[in-house]
Design a protein around this motif. Structure first.
Motif, PDB file in Angstrom:
ATOM      1  N   MET A 127       1.183  -1.342  -0.479  1.00  0.00           N
ATOM      2  CA  MET A 127       0.317  -0.354  -0.590  1.00  0.00           C
ATOM      3  C   MET A 127       1.074   1.150  -0.307  1.00  0.00           C
ATOM      4  O   MET A 127       0.675   2.333  -0.989  1.00  0.00           O
ATOM      5  CB  MET A 127      -0.670   0.130   1.052  1.00  0.00           C
ATOM      6  CG  MET A 127      -1.789   1.692   1.560  1.00  0.00           C
ATOM      7  SD  MET A 127      -3.321   1.298  -0.051  1.00  0.00           S
ATOM      8  CE  MET A 127      -3.769   0.257   0.429  1.00  0.00           C
ATOM      9  N   TRP A 128       1.935   1.428   1.431  1.00  0.00           N
ATOM     10  CA  TRP A 128       2.952   2.403   0.805  1.00  0.00           C
ATOM     11  C   TRP A 128       3.390   2.137  -0.693  1.00  0.00           C
ATOM     12  O   TRP A 128       3.827   3.727  -1.325  1.00  0.00           O
ATOM     13  CB  TRP A 128       3.179   2.300   1.760  1.00  0.00           C
ATOM     14  CG  TRP A 128       3.166   2.482   3.364  1.00  0.00           C
ATOM     15  CD1 TRP A 128       3.561   2.227   4.484  1.00  0.00           C
ATOM     16  CD2 TRP A 128       2.877   4.009   4.254  1.00  0.00           C
ATOM     17  NE1 TRP A 128       2.953   2.688   5.528  1.00  0.00           N
ATOM     18  CE2 TRP A 128       3.003   4.407   5.118  1.00  0.00           C
ATOM     19  CE3 TRP A 128       2.612   5.451   3.468  1.00  0.00           C
ATOM     20  CZ2 TRP A 128       1.911   5.094   5.703  1.00  0.00           C
ATOM     21  CZ3 TRP A 128       2.771   6.197   3.231  1.00  0.00           C
ATOM     22  CH2 TRP A 128       1.555   6.090   5.168  1.00  0.00           C
ATOM     23  N   SER A 129       3.853   1.551  -1.261  1.00  0.00           N
ATOM     24  CA  SER A 129       4.985   1.425  -2.412  1.00  0.00           C
ATOM     25  C   SER A 129       3.281   2.377  -3.340  1.00  0.00           C
ATOM     26  O   SER A 129       3.609   2.839  -3.946  1.00  0.00           O
ATOM     27  CB  SER A 129       4.524  -0.019  -2.235  1.00  0.00           C
ATOM     28  OG  SER A 129       4.931   0.026  -4.508  1.00  0.00           O
ATOM     29  N   TYR A 130       2.314   1.664  -3.459  1.00  0.00           N
ATOM     30  CA  TYR A 130       1.325   2.578  -4.423  1.00  0.00           C
ATOM     31  C   TYR A 130       1.421   3.683  -4.290  1.00  0.00           C
ATOM     32  O   TYR A 130       1.075   5.124  -4.582  1.00  0.00           O
ATOM     33  CB  TYR A 130       0.378   1.842  -4.057  1.00  0.00           C
ATOM     34  CG  TYR A 130      -0.537   0.375  -4.727  1.00  0.00           C
ATOM     35  CD1 TYR A 130       0.653  -0.114  -5.336  1.00  0.00           C
ATOM     36  CD2 TYR A 130      -1.234  -0.364  -3.933  1.00  0.00           C
ATOM     37  CE1 TYR A 130       0.941  -0.879  -6.439  1.00  0.00           C
ATOM     38  CE2 TYR A 130      -1.318  -1.891  -4.577  1.00  0.00           C
ATOM     39  CZ  TYR A 130      -0.155  -2.071  -5.684  1.00  0.00           C
ATOM     40  OH  TYR A 130      -0.676  -3.719  -6.262  1.00  0.00           O
ATOM     41  N   ILE A 131       1.008   4.636  -3.145  1.00  0.00           N
ATOM     42  CA  ILE A 131       0.399   5.762  -2.686  1.00  0.00           C
ATOM     43  C   ILE A 131       2.096   6.488  -3.071  1.00  0.00           C
ATOM     44  O   ILE A 131       1.975   7.903  -3.639  1.00  0.00           O
ATOM     45  CB  ILE A 131       1.000   5.953  -0.608  1.00  0.00           C
ATOM     46  CG1 ILE A 131      -0.737   5.245  -0.425  1.00  0.00           C
ATOM     47  CG2 ILE A 131       1.156   7.123  -0.511  1.00  0.00           C
ATOM     48  CD1 ILE A 131      -0.988   5.110   1.258  1.00  0.00           C
ATOM     49  N   VAL A 132       3.190   5.886  -2.971  1.00  0.00           N
ATOM     50  CA  VAL A 132       4.431   6.756  -3.459  1.00  0.00           C
ATOM     51  C   VAL A 132       4.542   6.616  -4.610  1.00  0.00           C
ATOM     52  O   VAL A 132       4.662   8.516  -5.378  1.00  0.00           O
ATOM     53  CB  VAL A 132       5.575   6.004  -2.604  1.00  0.00           C
ATOM     54  CG1 VAL A 132       6.652   7.037  -2.900  1.00  0.00           C
ATOM     55  CG2 VAL A 132       5.652   5.934  -1.335  1.00  0.00           C
ATOM     56  N   GLN A 133       3.930   5.666  -6.015  1.00  0.00           N
ATOM     57  CA  GLN A 133       3.977   6.470  -6.357  1.00  0.00           C
ATOM     58  C   GLN A 133       2.968   6.881  -7.255  1.00  0.00           C
ATOM     59  O   GLN A 133       3.343   7.884  -9.010  1.00  0.00           O
ATOM     60  CB  GLN A 133       4.020   4.611  -7.671  1.00  0.00           C
ATOM     61  CG  GLN A 133       4.932   3.258  -7.231  1.00  0.00           C
ATOM     62  CD  GLN A 133       5.176   1.819  -7.442  1.00  0.00           C
ATOM     63  OE1 GLN A 133       4.906   2.202  -9.590  1.00  0.00           O
ATOM     64  NE2 GLN A 133       4.735   1.155  -7.119  1.00  0.00           N
TER      65      GLN A 133
END
Length: 662
Positions: free
Chosen positions: A400-406
């Motif tokens: 989820m954090w990876s999606y948010i950053v991207q």
């Protein structure tokens, strides 16, 4: 003075007077040329002390000076080098001494800068001689080295440019073709020494001074794996997979290549749309009910006639240009979205209207990513019986954090270009690789809703709100959020307070507040951005390591191609110049040695390590020798890989020459 050990320089005889009484007053030319005389302690009768020159020489009359001038001639045989290289051919110097008739010739002083040379019209003096030779200077000696022969003196040459090595080659540092020249310094030009009596230093390289310095060839047959390294294992535990990329990565690339080149025979689709052809639908007809844009849409894969690349054509069925604002928005799609260059945004190329499908349609052209799936297909459960049957309850927090950053990175690029995404939906965000997402269909609403323009600030704040709704939908595994408060409570049970705080901040952008921008949001997730960036670097390292494994495989293919083209050609079976003997026979036996090995019981050997090792040694031209045996075991040949490589290259060049012969 004794000769240095290992001195191979031709012996130069010291001039000895024959019946002359004034030999002791004549200055020895060995001191003038070499700086000292090696026969001084062996009975050389000439004067070696420059300070004790003959008074008659110091007080020479003009007549004597003219006589000395006549006797001194640089073109005389006494001062001509023993041999020079002609067209790169060396001639062995002759070990001859100086002729006796030149014994009382005037001392030779080289006319070069920095030696204190005197004009030929004046008589020699002790002052000018002192500049050329200083008896108080320390004598240059080098044990186990050839005597140093000075090149042309040049003040522009920095000190230490000519230093002899331990092998006695005073010019080895100049003519070293395996020492690359620094890019910020010009290549040093080798100096010619006309007084050198050893012809080995006067080769063709001295004449062709502009020859480039070649770097040392890499040892391509030695494979060194790039990090990250695999786990330690025993030598007998290595398999054929260790020499190639991982099987799952190979299969993924193969499936993408197959999906890119897939076609549909007997298709009912239009053969061409503008300059695009070979249309293939990316989703089935049952998924054409998406009304996110107000029109039914369908995506197709197509190939361009202009550049041969594959693109994604999104068709909005039934769209008509009613006002001038819509036409203006279509024309501005390409220049506006060409400015957005971000790895998390699907590149937009073109938008146009077309009637090739039998109606008026809006065609939106973007990059094509084979085998890409949407976040809705990945994480949301479907009503289909076999789709996402084992889907998890929520997305892992790290993902989820990876999606948010991207997504934040994509919005930063879009907002910085003065645009708004306006479409942040799970059905329009593509998952192209493992953990890699891209915003898709950006800018379509700029055309569809061109007749109802809105302020850019409001549209960008709407992007943040849609961003928060997407995170909430992924966290609760529910695309439709009817009650936002209950959804946040369910979201808090599965994730940390940190991610809940970030999601709440995004959802509160409606109604707008002061200083609401993507920059303010990026300041809140800086630590997570560092973690995501670190994971991306590790993934790049892994891909680079896999690519390094495949780096040298093309060499093996080239070797096999050459051997297959050279061996067993039926059209040359009666040609005596292409008979199956000599070099061709050696190549054929080597092929049997590599690919037709058998074990002690006569069973075929399929040792991949043996094949790769032999081909690598052949490509490198190793000096290692192998024993080749004919099939009837009557003839045995011992040959090196270097000789086999030369034979293969020669046969292949001969074959190419025959192919181009008219």
């Amino acid at each position: 003075m004794t000769d240095p050990p290992g001195d191979t320089r031709p012996t130069a005889l010291s001039p000895r007077p024959k019946g002359r009484e004034n030999a002791k007053d004549t200055f020895c030319r060995n001191v003038t040329i070499y700086g000292h005389c090696r026969y001084e302690e062996k009975g050389c009768a000439f004067n070696h002390d420059e300070g004790k020159a003959s008074p008659s020489t110091a007080k020479a009359t003009p007549i004597a000076a003219d006589s000395a001038k006549k006797r001194f001639n640089v073109d005389s045989p006494s001062f001509t080098p023993a041999s020079l290289a002609v067209n790169g051919t060396q001639t062995k110097p002759k070990a001859t001494g100086i002729s006796p008739k030149f014994a009382n010739a005037a001392p030779f002083k080289p006319k070069v800068a920095g030696v204190g040379s005197r004009p030929a019209s004046t008589a020699p003096s002790s002052t000018s001689s002192t500049k050329g030779y200083n008896p108080n200077a320390p004598e240059w000696t080098a044990p186990d080295a050839q005597e140093y022969l000075p090149p042309l003196y040049n003040n522009a040459i920095p000190p230490g440019s000519f230093q002899p090595d331990q092998n006695g080659d005073s010019l080895s540092t100049v003519f070293d073709h395996y020492t690359p020249t620094p890019s910020n310094q010009p290549a040093a030009q080798p100096q010619i020494n006309p007084y050198a009596q050893d012809g080995s230093t006067m080769g063709s390289r001295a004449y062709f001074q502009s020859s480039a310095n070649y770097p040392q060839q890499l040892q391509h047959h030695l494979y060194a794996a790039l990090p990250p390294h695999r786990e330690l294992s025993q030598p007998n535990q290595r398999t054929g997979r260790d020499f190639f990329i991982p099987e799952n990565l190979r299969q993924n690339l193969a499936r993408k290549s197959e999906a890119t080149r897939m076609t549909i025979p007997n298709s009912t689709l239009p053969p061409t749309i503008a300059h695009y052809h070979s249309l293939v639908p990316l989703v089935n007809n049952s998924q054409k009910t998406n009304t996110l844009f107000g029109y039914q849409s369908q995506a197709y894969k197509a190939e361009s006639n202009l550049d041969g690349r594959f693109y994604c054509l999104r068709r909005l069925q039934g769209y008509r240009v009613n006002e001038a604002s819509s036409e203006h928005a279509i024309r501005n799609i390409q220049p506006n979205w060409k400015r957005v260059k971000n790895g998390n945004v699907v590149s937009v190329h073109l938008a146009f209207t077309n009637s090739g499908f039998g109606d008026s349609s809006l065609i939106y052209v973007t990059d094509f990513h084979p085998l890409a799936e949407t976040l809705a297909q990945k994480h949301f459960a479907s009503s289909h019986r076999y789709t996402n049957r084992y889907s998890t309850s929520h997305v892992p927090e790290e993902t989820m954090w990876s999606y948010i950053v991207q997504i934040a990175s994509a919005l930063k690029s879009i907002h910085s270009a003065g645009l708004a995404a306006r479409v942040i939906d799970a059905t329009k965000i593509l998952l192209t690789d493992e953990g890699r997402i891209r915003l898709n269909a950006c800018g379509i609403l700029d055309v569809v809703q061109a007749d109802a323009p809105q302020a850019l600030v409001d549209l960008q704040r709407l992007d943040l709100h849609l961003f928060g709704k997407l995170i909430l939908a992924l966290g609760t595994n529910n695309a439709s959020q009817h009650n936002q408060t209950e959804a946040l409570q369910s979201f808090s049970k599965s994730y940390s307070p940190r991610i809940r705080q970030v999601t709440s901040w995004l959802l509160e952008r409606i109604p707008p507040r002061p200083n609401d921008s993507i920059d303010s949001f990026l300041l809140q997730i800086t630590s997570e951005m560092a973690s995501t960036f670190d994971g991306t670097l590790h993934q790049n390292d892994a891909l680079s390591s896999h690519l390094g494994i495949e780096l040298e495989n093309a060499r093996m293919v080239r070797l096999n191609i050459k051997m297959s083209m050279v061996l067993e050609r039926p059209e040359y079976k009666d040609d005596p110049h292409w008979a199956a003997h000599g070099t061709r026979e050696c190549i054929r036996l080597f092929r049997d040695y590599v690919f037709h090995q058998v074990d002690g019981q006569g069973r075929p050997s399929t040792d991949l390590g043996h094949i790769l090792g032999c081909l690598n040694r052949l490509d490198a031209g190793s000096e290692e020798k192998i024993m080749l045996t004919t099939r009837d075991e009557e003839t045995v040949i011992v040959v090196s890989y270097k000789e086999i490589k030369a034979a293969l290259e020669g046969a292949f060049v001969d074959l190419c020459r025959r192919a181009t012969r008219s």
